[in-house]
Design a protein around this motif. Structure first.
Motif, PDB file in Angstrom:
ATOM      1  N   UNK A   1     -23.837 -23.364   4.204  1.00 44.24           N
ATOM      2  CA  UNK A   1     -23.430 -22.020   3.803  1.00 44.24           C
ATOM      3  C   UNK A   1     -23.139 -21.989   2.314  1.00 44.24           C
ATOM      4  N   UNK A   2     -23.240 -20.797   1.739  1.00 47.98           N
ATOM      5  CA  UNK A   2     -22.896 -20.644   0.330  1.00 47.98           C
ATOM      6  C   UNK A   2     -21.727 -19.673   0.201  1.00 47.98           C
ATOM      7  N   UNK A   3     -21.322 -19.438  -1.008  1.00 49.75           N
ATOM      8  CA  UNK A   3     -20.151 -18.595  -1.275  1.00 49.75           C
ATOM      9  C   UNK A   3     -20.377 -17.163  -0.773  1.00 49.75           C
ATOM     10  N   UNK A   4     -21.625 -16.685  -0.828  1.00 53.41           N
ATOM     11  CA  UNK A   4     -21.922 -15.334  -0.344  1.00 53.41           C
ATOM     12  C   UNK A   4     -21.724 -15.237   1.166  1.00 53.41           C
ATOM     13  N   UNK A   5     -22.175 -16.265   1.906  1.00 54.36           N
ATOM     14  CA  UNK A   5     -21.963 -16.283   3.355  1.00 54.36           C
ATOM     15  C   UNK A   5     -20.468 -16.209   3.670  1.00 54.36           C
ATOM     16  N   UNK A   6     -19.701 -17.039   2.973  1.00 54.55           N
ATOM     17  CA  UNK A   6     -18.251 -17.076   3.212  1.00 54.55           C
ATOM     18  C   UNK A   6     -17.605 -15.736   2.860  1.00 54.55           C
ATOM     19  N   UNK A   7     -18.024 -15.145   1.745  1.00 50.92           N
ATOM     20  CA  UNK A   7     -17.478 -13.862   1.323  1.00 50.92           C
ATOM     21  C   UNK A   7     -17.781 -12.749   2.312  1.00 50.92           C
ATOM     22  N   UNK A   8     -19.020 -12.716   2.797  1.00 45.85           N
ATOM     23  CA  UNK A   8     -19.418 -11.688   3.763  1.00 45.85           C
ATOM     24  C   UNK A   8     -18.607 -11.797   5.053  1.00 45.85           C
ATOM     25  N   UNK A   9     -18.495 -13.015   5.570  1.00 44.17           N
ATOM     26  CA  UNK A   9     -17.723 -13.219   6.804  1.00 44.17           C
ATOM     27  C   UNK A   9     -16.260 -12.869   6.572  1.00 44.17           C
ATOM     28  N   UNK A  10     -15.723 -13.286   5.442  1.00 40.93           N
ATOM     29  CA  UNK A  10     -14.320 -13.001   5.122  1.00 40.93           C
ATOM     30  C   UNK A  10     -14.058 -11.493   5.096  1.00 40.93           C
ATOM     31  N   UNK A  11     -14.936 -10.741   4.433  1.00 42.64           N
ATOM     32  CA  UNK A  11     -14.763  -9.288   4.353  1.00 42.64           C
ATOM     33  C   UNK A  11     -14.817  -8.639   5.729  1.00 42.64           C
ATOM     34  N   UNK A  12     -15.840  -8.991   6.499  1.00 36.57           N
ATOM     35  CA  UNK A  12     -16.009  -8.361   7.818  1.00 36.57           C
ATOM     36  C   UNK A  12     -14.895  -8.751   8.783  1.00 36.57           C
ATOM     37  N   UNK A  13     -14.510 -10.016   8.760  1.00 36.77           N
ATOM     38  CA  UNK A  13     -13.439 -10.475   9.644  1.00 36.77           C
ATOM     39  C   UNK A  13     -12.112  -9.847   9.233  1.00 36.77           C
ATOM     40  N   UNK A  14     -11.873  -9.748   7.946  1.00 32.68           N
ATOM     41  CA  UNK A  14     -10.634  -9.137   7.446  1.00 32.68           C
ATOM     42  C   UNK A  14     -10.519  -7.688   7.928  1.00 32.68           C
ATOM     43  N   UNK A  15     -11.642  -6.951   7.902  1.00 37.23           N
ATOM     44  CA  UNK A  15     -11.632  -5.568   8.398  1.00 37.23           C
ATOM     45  C   UNK A  15     -11.245  -5.522   9.880  1.00 37.23           C
ATOM     46  N   UNK A  16     -11.852  -6.414  10.683  1.00 44.80           N
ATOM     47  CA  UNK A  16     -11.556  -6.457  12.121  1.00 44.80           C
ATOM     48  C   UNK A  16     -10.090  -6.823  12.362  1.00 44.80           C
ATOM     49  N   UNK A  17      -9.589  -7.786  11.606  1.00 48.04           N
ATOM     50  CA  UNK A  17      -8.192  -8.201  11.769  1.00 48.04           C
ATOM     51  C   UNK A  17      -7.239  -7.077  11.368  1.00 48.04           C
ATOM     52  N   UNK A  18      -7.590  -6.330  10.324  1.00 46.54           N
ATOM     53  CA  UNK A  18      -6.751  -5.196   9.905  1.00 46.54           C
ATOM     54  C   UNK A  18      -6.743  -4.102  10.969  1.00 46.54           C
ATOM     55  N   UNK A  19      -7.903  -3.878  11.595  1.00 47.86           N
ATOM     56  CA  UNK A  19      -8.008  -2.851  12.650  1.00 47.86           C
ATOM     57  C   UNK A  19      -7.127  -3.194  13.843  1.00 47.86           C
ATOM     58  N   UNK A  20      -7.282  -4.408  14.345  1.00 44.94           N
ATOM     59  CA  UNK A  20      -6.586  -4.808  15.576  1.00 44.94           C
ATOM     60  C   UNK A  20      -5.180  -5.348  15.336  1.00 44.94           C
ATOM     61  N   UNK A  21      -4.954  -5.913  14.158  1.00 45.31           N
ATOM     62  CA  UNK A  21      -3.657  -6.480  13.785  1.00 45.31           C
ATOM     63  C   UNK A  21      -3.082  -7.430  14.854  1.00 45.31           C
TER      64      UNK A  21
END
Length: 156
Positions: free
Chosen positions: A47-67
């Protein structure tokens, strides 16, 4: 697996499947005063930094939604690195021919740590070729006795 890591895995898997990435491990640990949610991801060529960034952004959104996590924490998404942990059967199968370090729950031939080339894994036994001074020794480790395993970087 803790409740937090189970929930995070459920949220992470669809994201990773869409991006053709693999979940290696999830940790939720307290270090000092801070909590860290670490998600380790991988793919065939790394994986590269872009893969990690994309997953981080999408997962962060899901975690914020469900808390689902009550404490404050830092989210880290990264590669498992050169010394990637081996946890699942497929991890061991993919590591055949590579250098590994294995710790066991109890001694085998008087030792609890084994480093060498992974020769085979049949679902029941892990076979490792160790180099001891000038000779090679093959050790068979029952899988249920493996406490932890990881790829190893061996310098000659």
């Amino acid at each position: 697996m803790s409740k937090v890591t189970e929930v995070v895995e459920e949220l992470t898997q669809p994201i990773l499947q869409e991006l053709d990435l693999e979940l290696v491990e999830i940790e939720f640990v307290k270090e000092g005063k801070n909590w860290f949610l670490r998600v380790y991801i991988d793919k065939e060529n790394g994986v590269d930094i872009e893969d990690c960034g994309t997953v981080s952004e999408r997962l962060s959104e899901k975690l914020d939604e469900l808390d689902p996590i009550t404490q404050n924490y830092f989210l880290e998404v990264s590669s498992p690195g050169a010394e990637r942990p081996l946890k699942k059967a497929k991890d061991f199968e993919k590591a055949i021919g590579k250098n590994v370090f294995i710790k066991t729950y109890e001694p085998i031939d008087g030792e609890k740590g084994f480093e060498g080339k992974l020769l085979d894994y049949d679902g029941q036994t892990v076979k490792v070729e160790m180099k001891i001074k000038t000779r090679k020794k093959i050790i068979e480790i029952p899988f249920e006795k493996v406490a932890s395993a990881r790829l190893a970087v061996i310098f000659s």
